[in-house]
Design an enzyme around this catalytic site. Structure first.
Site, PDB file in Angstrom:
ATOM      1  N   LYS A  52     -43.092  -1.314  41.861  1.00  0.00           N
ATOM      2  CA  LYS A  52     -44.136  -0.911  40.912  1.00  0.00           C
ATOM      3  C   LYS A  52     -45.243  -0.146  41.651  1.00  0.00           C
ATOM      4  CE  LYS A  52     -42.941  -4.808  37.957  1.00  0.00           C
ATOM      5  NZ  LYS A  52     -43.248  -6.160  37.465  1.00  0.00           N
ATOM      6  N   GLN A  96     -47.348 -11.123  37.987  1.00  0.00           N
ATOM      7  CA  GLN A  96     -45.909 -11.142  38.219  1.00  0.00           C
ATOM      8  C   GLN A  96     -45.338 -12.524  37.882  1.00  0.00           C
ATOM      9  OE1 GLN A  96     -44.005  -8.423  39.083  1.00  0.00           O
ATOM     10  NE2 GLN A  96     -42.247  -9.743  38.759  1.00  0.00           N
ATOM     11  N   ASP A 119     -48.166  -5.209  30.319  1.00  0.00           N
ATOM     12  CA  ASP A 119     -46.832  -5.808  30.150  1.00  0.00           C
ATOM     13  C   ASP A 119     -46.551  -6.116  28.676  1.00  0.00           C
ATOM     14  OD1 ASP A 119     -45.344  -5.925  32.487  1.00  0.00           O
ATOM     15  OD2 ASP A 119     -46.261  -7.787  33.205  1.00  0.00           O
TER      16      ASP A 119
END
Ligand code: NAD
Length: 284
Positions: A52, A96, A119
């Site tokens: 990422k 994460q 997200d």
């Protein structure tokens, strides 16, 4: 059979974003910034975050990695999120997953400002998706739709089967297919006679985490097959949920693992972050 090359498609998306950010820089504007929080040192999580960060760097986007020790508790993590929420120089925040088991995942995801939730896991964004309101849509499902659309085949009127009903892949991608007027079936671990269901699919999306679950006899000839699974074989290779060698003989289009959905997920994370920037006061 045609391969759906997620790596090439993701590069096109990132290149468009790179040009947009170059334009912002030329105008003397701040670059968009993605903040990523890692708790502990899970090697797979670390590797995903590296991917990422590299994608952000490719596009010229800033990224920050906030690392907390495995022993960090809810309070420390919430404090970090509050700090990033309040920071006008941060556009997107991701935590994460998976988090260590002593952390309350819901508490953490609910703490991220919905306008920075790139997200798309905050309840406000999840509700937005299901109610058809503007929101941040999770990255993997957006990448999957892009891959299906890249075939040039219409989604409308097709029979789509999604195998897997997780909050981050199966459910949201089922909704996105429904929004595009497919007739959608969501199959799962309790589905009776999975093969009978999947054989009906013009579009088959598989997200279970079971290597080789889908074999050629379960696929309609000419179908579009998207393999979301990431599994590691005994000898350390990455493999999907679809038996690529046999299914590629039957499918019309198929996405590989690696080089399929994975890079598309990252491209859409960067795209969501640019969107968060554009929706912020500074980006407008
Ligand atoms: P999950 O474990 O949360 O959910 C798995 C789903 O599969 C469940 O809904 C379950 O009902 C279903 N399932 C399990 N076994 C089944 C079976 N035998 N038959 C039918 N259905 C079955 O998983 P997830 O988070 O959605 O992830 C699924 C896979 O996709 C994993 O391998 C994960 O690593 C991968 N993944 C990849 C990306 C990417 O960017 N490429 C992103 C997210 C997840």
């Amino acid at each position: 059979m045609n391969i759906i090359d997620g790596k090439a498609l993701s590069l096109e998306i990132k290149e468009t974003i790179r040009q947009r950010i170059a334009g912002l820089t030329a105008e003397g504007k701040r670059k968009p910034c993605l903040a990523m929080i890692l708790v502990g040192s899970n090697p797979a999580s670390r590797s995903y975050l590296r991917g990422k960060g590299n994608a952000a760097a490719f596009t010229g986007m800033d990224s920050r990695l906030v690392e907390l020790p495995e022993t960090a508790g809810n309070a420390e993590l919430l404090q970090e999120i509050a700090r990033l929420n309040a920071d006008d120089g941060v556009d997107g925040i991701l935590v994460q997953l998976p988090l260590p088991s002593h952390i309350d995942e819901n508490l953490v995801l609910d703490a991220i400002l919905p306008s920075k939730d790139v997200d798309g896991f905050h309840p406000i964004n999840v509700a937005g998706l299901w109610m058809g309101r503007p929101c941040f849509v999770p990255c993997t499902p957006q990448g999957i739709i892009h891959m299906i659309e890249s075939t040039g085949q219409p989604i409308e009127g097709k029979r789509a089967v999604v195998v897997g009903r997780s909050k981050i892949v199966g459910r949201p991608v089922s909704k996105l297919l429904l929004d595009r007027n497919a007739t959608v079936t969501t199959a799962h671990s309790r589905t009776a006679d999975l093969g009978a269901v999947t054989r009906d699919a013009d579009i088959l999306v598989v997200a279970t985490g079971h290597a080789g679950l889908i074999t050629a006899d379960m696929v309609k000839p000419g179908a579009i097959v998207i393999d979301v699974g990431i599994n590691r074989t005994a000898d350390g290779r990455l493999t999907g949920d679809v038996d690529f060698d046999s299914v590629s003989q039957v499918a019309g289009w198929i996405s590989p693992v690696p080089g399929g959905v994975g890079p598309m997920t990252i491209a859409y994370l960067i795209k969501n972050t640019l969107r968060a920037y554009e929706l912020s006061a500074e980006g407008r």
